[in-house]
Design a protein around this motif. Sequence first.
Motif, PDB file in Angstrom:
ATOM      1  N   ASN A 187      -6.210  -1.122  -6.213  1.00 38.34           N
ATOM      2  CA  ASN A 187      -5.259  -0.931  -5.118  1.00 38.34           C
ATOM      3  C   ASN A 187      -5.174  -2.192  -4.263  1.00 38.34           C
ATOM      4  O   ASN A 187      -4.084  -2.728  -4.013  1.00 38.34           O
ATOM      5  CB  ASN A 187      -5.728   0.273  -4.285  1.00 38.34           C
ATOM      6  CG  ASN A 187      -4.724   0.707  -3.231  1.00 38.34           C
ATOM      7  OD1 ASN A 187      -4.115  -0.101  -2.571  1.00 38.34           O
ATOM      8  ND2 ASN A 187      -4.594   2.022  -3.062  1.00 38.34           N
ATOM      9  N   GLU A 188      -6.325  -2.695  -3.836  1.00 33.97           N
ATOM     10  CA  GLU A 188      -6.357  -3.898  -3.002  1.00 33.97           C
ATOM     11  C   GLU A 188      -5.837  -5.123  -3.750  1.00 33.97           C
ATOM     12  O   GLU A 188      -5.111  -5.953  -3.191  1.00 33.97           O
ATOM     13  CB  GLU A 188      -7.781  -4.164  -2.504  1.00 33.97           C
ATOM     14  CG  GLU A 188      -8.127  -3.490  -1.207  1.00 33.97           C
ATOM     15  CD  GLU A 188      -7.264  -3.975  -0.052  1.00 33.97           C
ATOM     16  OE1 GLU A 188      -7.235  -5.199   0.221  1.00 33.97           O
ATOM     17  OE2 GLU A 188      -6.613  -3.131   0.580  1.00 33.97           O
TER      18      GLU A 188
ATOM     19  N   TYR B 297      -8.535   5.136  -2.803  1.00 32.02           N
ATOM     20  CA  TYR B 297      -9.059   3.952  -2.134  1.00 32.02           C
ATOM     21  C   TYR B 297     -10.586   3.943  -2.146  1.00 32.02           C
ATOM     22  O   TYR B 297     -11.244   3.936  -1.096  1.00 32.02           O
ATOM     23  CB  TYR B 297      -8.515   3.902  -0.705  1.00 32.02           C
ATOM     24  CG  TYR B 297      -8.465   2.515  -0.107  1.00 32.02           C
ATOM     25  CD1 TYR B 297      -7.661   1.525  -0.666  1.00 32.02           C
ATOM     26  CD2 TYR B 297      -9.202   2.211   1.033  1.00 32.02           C
ATOM     27  CE1 TYR B 297      -7.604   0.257  -0.102  1.00 32.02           C
ATOM     28  CE2 TYR B 297      -9.150   0.944   1.597  1.00 32.02           C
ATOM     29  CZ  TYR B 297      -8.351  -0.033   1.025  1.00 32.02           C
ATOM     30  OH  TYR B 297      -8.298  -1.292   1.580  1.00 32.02           O
ATOM     31  N   THR B 298     -11.149   3.914  -3.343  1.00 28.45           N
ATOM     32  CA  THR B 298     -12.597   3.812  -3.496  1.00 28.45           C
ATOM     33  C   THR B 298     -12.904   3.388  -4.923  1.00 28.45           C
ATOM     34  O   THR B 298     -12.082   3.585  -5.828  1.00 28.45           O
ATOM     35  CB  THR B 298     -13.296   5.149  -3.177  1.00 28.45           C
ATOM     36  OG1 THR B 298     -14.719   4.973  -3.176  1.00 28.45           O
ATOM     37  CG2 THR B 298     -12.933   6.216  -4.195  1.00 28.45           C
TER      38      THR B 298
ATOM     39  N   GLY C  20      -9.875   1.773  -6.063  1.00 32.95           N
ATOM     40  CA  GLY C  20      -9.623   1.142  -4.773  1.00 32.95           C
ATOM     41  C   GLY C  20      -9.537  -0.370  -4.884  1.00 32.95           C
ATOM     42  O   GLY C  20      -8.737  -1.010  -4.190  1.00 32.95           O
TER      43      GLY C  20
ATOM     44  N   HIS D 258       0.833  -1.205   0.000  1.00 37.77           N
ATOM     45  CA  HIS D 258       0.000   0.000   0.000  1.00 37.77           C
ATOM     46  C   HIS D 258       0.872   1.262   0.000  1.00 37.77           C
ATOM     47  O   HIS D 258       0.536   2.269  -0.623  1.00 37.77           O
ATOM     48  CB  HIS D 258      -0.934   0.016   1.210  1.00 37.77           C
ATOM     49  CG  HIS D 258      -2.150  -0.852   1.056  1.00 37.77           C
ATOM     50  ND1 HIS D 258      -2.953  -0.797  -0.058  1.00 37.77           N
ATOM     51  CD2 HIS D 258      -2.703  -1.784   1.875  1.00 37.77           C
ATOM     52  CE1 HIS D 258      -3.958  -1.665   0.076  1.00 37.77           C
ATOM     53  NE2 HIS D 258      -3.816  -2.285   1.230  1.00 37.77           N
TER      54      HIS D 258
END
Length: 487
Positions: free
Chosen positions: A324-325, A316-317, A321, A305
């Motif tokens: 990202n995860e 992060y949405t 997001g 991260h």
Amino acid sequence: MLAGVLLAGLVAVAPPAYAAPGEELHALRTVTGPGGTRHTHYERTYQGLPVLGGDIITHGDKAPESRTLSTLSALSTTPRVSGPAAAAIAAKRFPYKPSGSPRLVIEALGDNDAARAPALAWDVLVTGTRTGGLPTALHVLVDAGTGGVRTTYDDVQADLGHGFHSGDVPLTTTPVSSTSSTRMLADPTRGMFGTYDVDTMRYFTDPDGDWGNGRSSNAQTDAVDVQWGAATTYDFYKQTFGYTLVSNSEYSDGPSTLNAGVHEGDRLSNAYWSAQCHCMRFGDGNGVTTNPYTSLDVVAHEATHSVIARTAKLVYTGEAGALNEATADIVGNLVEFHAANPADAPDYLVGEKVFKAGPLRYMDRPSRDGVSADCWSPTVGNLDVHRSSGVGNHAFFLLANGSGPSAWGDSPTCDGATVTGVGRDTAARLWFHALTTQWTPSTNYADARTGMLAAATELYGQCGAEYRAVQAAWSAVAVTAADQPCP
């Protein structure tokens, strides 16, 4: 285990009494013992130069008293041997490379030996790899008057850690001071990455370099997992991508100063990375349904991260997001393969060591957890990012391993097509290159596909096997776009 080293907030004591002109004492740290006694460690300087071996420790509120080192008050601080010449002497004596600039010091490490009076010396740091593969950060103290090597000491000690998840693993730590045998859980070969106890805000210390006992009841055990996991992640990024994990500022390319805290919260079943403290934090788990959240893939996930925050900065949405995860999950598994630790065998599962009922997430078919998405849809961005990340995880798995049965699972495709994988290493290179050169904070899954095709073109050429594999993998999770047509 010792009581610990305070990260900040030294206790004030009475002013020091000096016994020699030019000497000064500087408070370094305070350790509070079990009975509340404060032990304050002072470093010494002479004419502004560090005195190696001149440290003293006071106990309680007693004022420090300087003990005059033999002949120190008459010692010249003008070197006859230059710093570059001292570096050359050290490099000739030892098969390592000088690192940084030599530092002028007073070497008094043998002050109790009448035959070794203190002397002006150059502290030359040389680094490399010792026989057997252990790194070295060797300080060579070269006499600034004669050019002789007075003594050496190494910042790298081959400590042994006993982790809850990782088992018995080597740790690289650092001495609390040049004259102390006590070790601090901070790695001088990896940017001084360190692990501390969130409850006390102190770095872990140990008197003999044997850390933890493999049981979570020992406070050091979780720290062993995190420290070793971070070192392994650091090595993965450096050796695989030539990338230094991560700097104190997400905009800087300096060495790592990321730190980690363990024992976060009250039996917290989670872990996280925070841009506010530029740190990772790990919970102990509740002991009933969850173990400590300190497994290798979780540590690598959280560290990644910070890499994302320094590169693509994926917000992060929504789908960004989710990407990202997914990236953090992917690297977590890649680091497992890099480590090849028998205590935590590599796989394409996420958090399988922390959740007692089974993995937190599956990459071959994310919907195996009952809530994650295998395939893209117009509403996938409305899911929690840990669930919508399934699309990215699935795409990477297909890119690396192909569809259908494999040693790592049985991966279906959303379009019914057959995908042939390009291998884990090539898939990792494609993903990371897109992350660092193509993706931006608002990148969605369609943009991710386009960026990875651009990365494939740059790395392997347009319309080659890798380019076509990227197309097939993203199409297989229902992420399509108007690509450059291939013959």
